[in-house]
Design an enzyme around this catalytic site. Structure first.
Site, short mmCIF file in Angstrom:
data_model
loop_
_atom_site.label_atom_id
_atom_site.label_comp_id
_atom_site.label_asym_id
_atom_site.label_seq_id
_atom_site.Cartn_x
_atom_site.Cartn_y
_atom_site.Cartn_z
N ASN A 9 50.34 9.16 40.20
CA ASN A 9 51.08 8.26 39.32
C ASN A 9 52.35 7.85 40.05
OD1 ASN A 9 52.59 7.04 37.34
ND2 ASN A 9 52.84 8.87 36.06
N TRP A 10 52.36 6.60 40.49
CA TRP A 10 53.51 6.13 41.27
C TRP A 10 54.72 5.82 40.39
CZ3 TRP A 10 52.15 2.50 46.02
CH2 TRP A 10 51.53 3.28 47.00
N LYS A 11 54.53 5.80 39.08
CA LYS A 11 55.64 5.46 38.16
C LYS A 11 56.28 4.14 38.59
CE LYS A 11 56.01 10.35 37.21
NZ LYS A 11 56.83 11.48 36.79
N HIS A 93 52.08 8.93 28.65
CA HIS A 93 52.90 9.76 29.54
C HIS A 93 54.21 10.11 28.83
CE1 HIS A 93 55.32 11.03 32.95
NE2 HIS A 93 54.19 11.20 33.61
N GLU A 95 57.12 10.09 29.80
CA GLU A 95 58.21 9.14 30.07
C GLU A 95 58.10 7.92 29.15
OE1 GLU A 95 57.58 9.00 34.28
OE2 GLU A 95 58.35 11.05 34.44
N GLU A 163 51.01 17.91 31.02
CA GLU A 163 52.21 17.79 31.84
C GLU A 163 53.41 18.33 31.05
OE1 GLU A 163 51.54 14.43 34.98
OE2 GLU A 163 52.52 13.61 33.22
N GLY A 169 59.04 16.38 37.96
CA GLY A 169 60.10 15.97 38.87
C GLY A 169 61.20 16.99 39.06
N SER A 209 55.33 18.64 39.16
CA SER A 209 55.72 19.29 40.42
C SER A 209 54.55 19.86 41.20
CB SER A 209 56.79 20.35 40.16
OG SER A 209 57.96 19.75 39.62
N GLY A 230 53.02 13.01 40.56
CA GLY A 230 54.02 11.95 40.66
C GLY A 230 54.55 11.84 42.08
N GLY A 231 55.70 12.44 42.32
CA GLY A 231 56.41 12.29 43.60
C GLY A 231 55.54 12.51 44.83
P1 13P Z 1 55.94 14.96 39.52
O1 13P Z 1 54.67 15.32 40.27
O2 13P Z 1 56.86 14.08 40.31
O3 13P Z 1 56.57 16.17 38.94
O4 13P Z 1 55.47 14.04 38.27
C1 13P Z 1 54.42 14.46 37.48
C2 13P Z 1 54.03 13.35 36.58
O5 13P Z 1 54.75 13.01 35.66
C3 13P Z 1 52.76 12.67 36.86
O6 13P Z 1 52.40 11.83 35.82
#
Ligand code: 13P
Length: 247
Positions: A9-11, A93, A95, A163, A169, A209, A230-231
Site C-alpha cells: 500500500n503506497w498510500k 483502511h 487512515e 492492521e 508506521g 510495520s 506500507g513503508g
Molecule cells: P506500515 O507498513 O508503513 O506500517 O503501514 C502498514 C499499512 O498501513 C498498510 O496498509
C-alpha cells in the site's frame, strides 16, 4: 492450503518516477509462488497496470466510491479502477476511517461496489492503542469485520487485513502470540458466518510495520496468510524481501 499474499500500500506516495520500482519488483518477483498486489495512488494505477501486465502482479486502488458514476467530486468508482487495469482495492483502511470518517456501513457498500466491478475487496480492520489497552481488541475487530463485510463474500472476492492502528508506521508490532490470537479469532468469525469452505478459504493478512526482517516470522503464524505493507513496499529492494518471505 491458502496461497499467501504480499500486498503493498503506497498510500499518498509515488510519482511517475516511482514506476521504476515496479519494473524492479517485476524482475525480482519473477517466479514468486505467492500473490503479489501493489496499490499505488490512483494517479498511477493505469500506468502501473500497463507495466505489470503479464507479470502476475496485480495493481490495486486504495479506496473507491460505492456508486458507479455521479456527482461525487474527487471520488473514483470501482468501475474506473477496473477500467484503469486494477484487480483489487483496499477498503476501510484505518487512515480513511480516521481522516474521512469512513464507517463500517460505507466500507460494506464499497465492497459490494468492488465486486460489481470485478475487483477483490481488501477489507481492513484494526484496533487503536487505547482500545487494546482497554481489552477491547476482539470486540472492536469483530464488529468491524461483521459490519464491513457484505453477504456474498467468497474465498476469492475478499481479503481481510488486520492492521493494529498503533503498529502502522511506528516500527512497533504486536507479539506473534497477539497476532495469532486476532487471526484465529477472525478465522473463527469468518467460518461461523460464511461456513467452512469460504471461511477457511479467505486470506487474512497482517499489516503494521512489516519489514523484510520480520516478515517470515509473522507469516509463519497460523492463520496469517501474508501481509499488507506500507513503508516497506515503496522500494522494490525491501518489498522483494517480503515477497520472498511469502513464497
Ligand atoms: P506500515 O507498513 O508503513 O506500517 O503501514 C502498514 C499499512 O498501513 C498498510 O496498509
Amino acid at each position: 492450503m491458502r496461497r499467501k499474499i504480499a500486498a503493498g500500500n503506497w498510500k499518498m506516495n509515488g510519482l511517475k518516477a516511482s514506476i521504476g520500482e515496479l519494473e524492479a519488483l517485476k524482475a525480482s518477483s519473477e517466479g514468486a509462488t505467492c500473490d503479489v498486489i501493489l496499490c499505488p495512488p490512483a494517479t498511477l494505477v493505469a500506468a502501473m497496470a500497463d507495466v505489470a501486465s503479464g507479470s502476475g502482479i496485480v495493481i490495486g486502488g486504495q479506496d473507491c466510491h460505492w456508486n458507479e458514476t455521479g456527482a461525487h467530486t474527487g471520488d473514483i468508482s470501482a468501475e474506473m479502477l477496473a477500467d484503469a487495469g486494477a484487480g483489487a482495492v483496499i477498503l476501510g483502511h484505518s487512515e480513511r476511517r480516521a481522516d474521512h470518517g469512513e464507517t463500517d456501513g460505507e466500507v460494506n457498500k464499497k465492497s459490494v461496489a468492488a465486486w460489481r466491478a470485478g475487483l477483490q475487496a481488501i477489507i481492513c480492520v484494526g484496533e487503536t492503542e487505547g482500545q487494546r489497552d482497554a481489552g477491547e481488541t476482539l470486540d472492536v475487530i469483530g464488529g468491524q469485520l461483521n459490519g464491513s463485510t457484505p453477504e456474498g463474500a467468497t474465498a476469492t472476492n475478499i481479503i481481510i487485513a488486520y492492521e493494529p492502528v498503533w503498529a502502522i508506521g511506528t516500527g512497533r508490532t504486536p507479539t506473534l502470540e497477539e497476532v495469532g490470537e486476532v487471526h484465529d479469532f477472525l478465522r473463527g468469525k469468518l467460518v461461523a458466518r460464511f461456513g467452512d469452505e469460504i471461511g477457511n478459504g479467505v486470506r487474512i493478512l497482517y499489516g503494521g510495520s512489516v519489514k523484510p526482517s520480520n516478515a517470515a516470522e509473522i507469516f509463519a503464524v497460523s492463520n496469517v496468510d501474508g501481509g499488507l505493507v506500507g513503508g516497506a513496499s515503496l522500494k522494490a529492494s525491501d518489498f522483494s524481501g517480503i515477497v520472498a518471505a511469502a513464497n
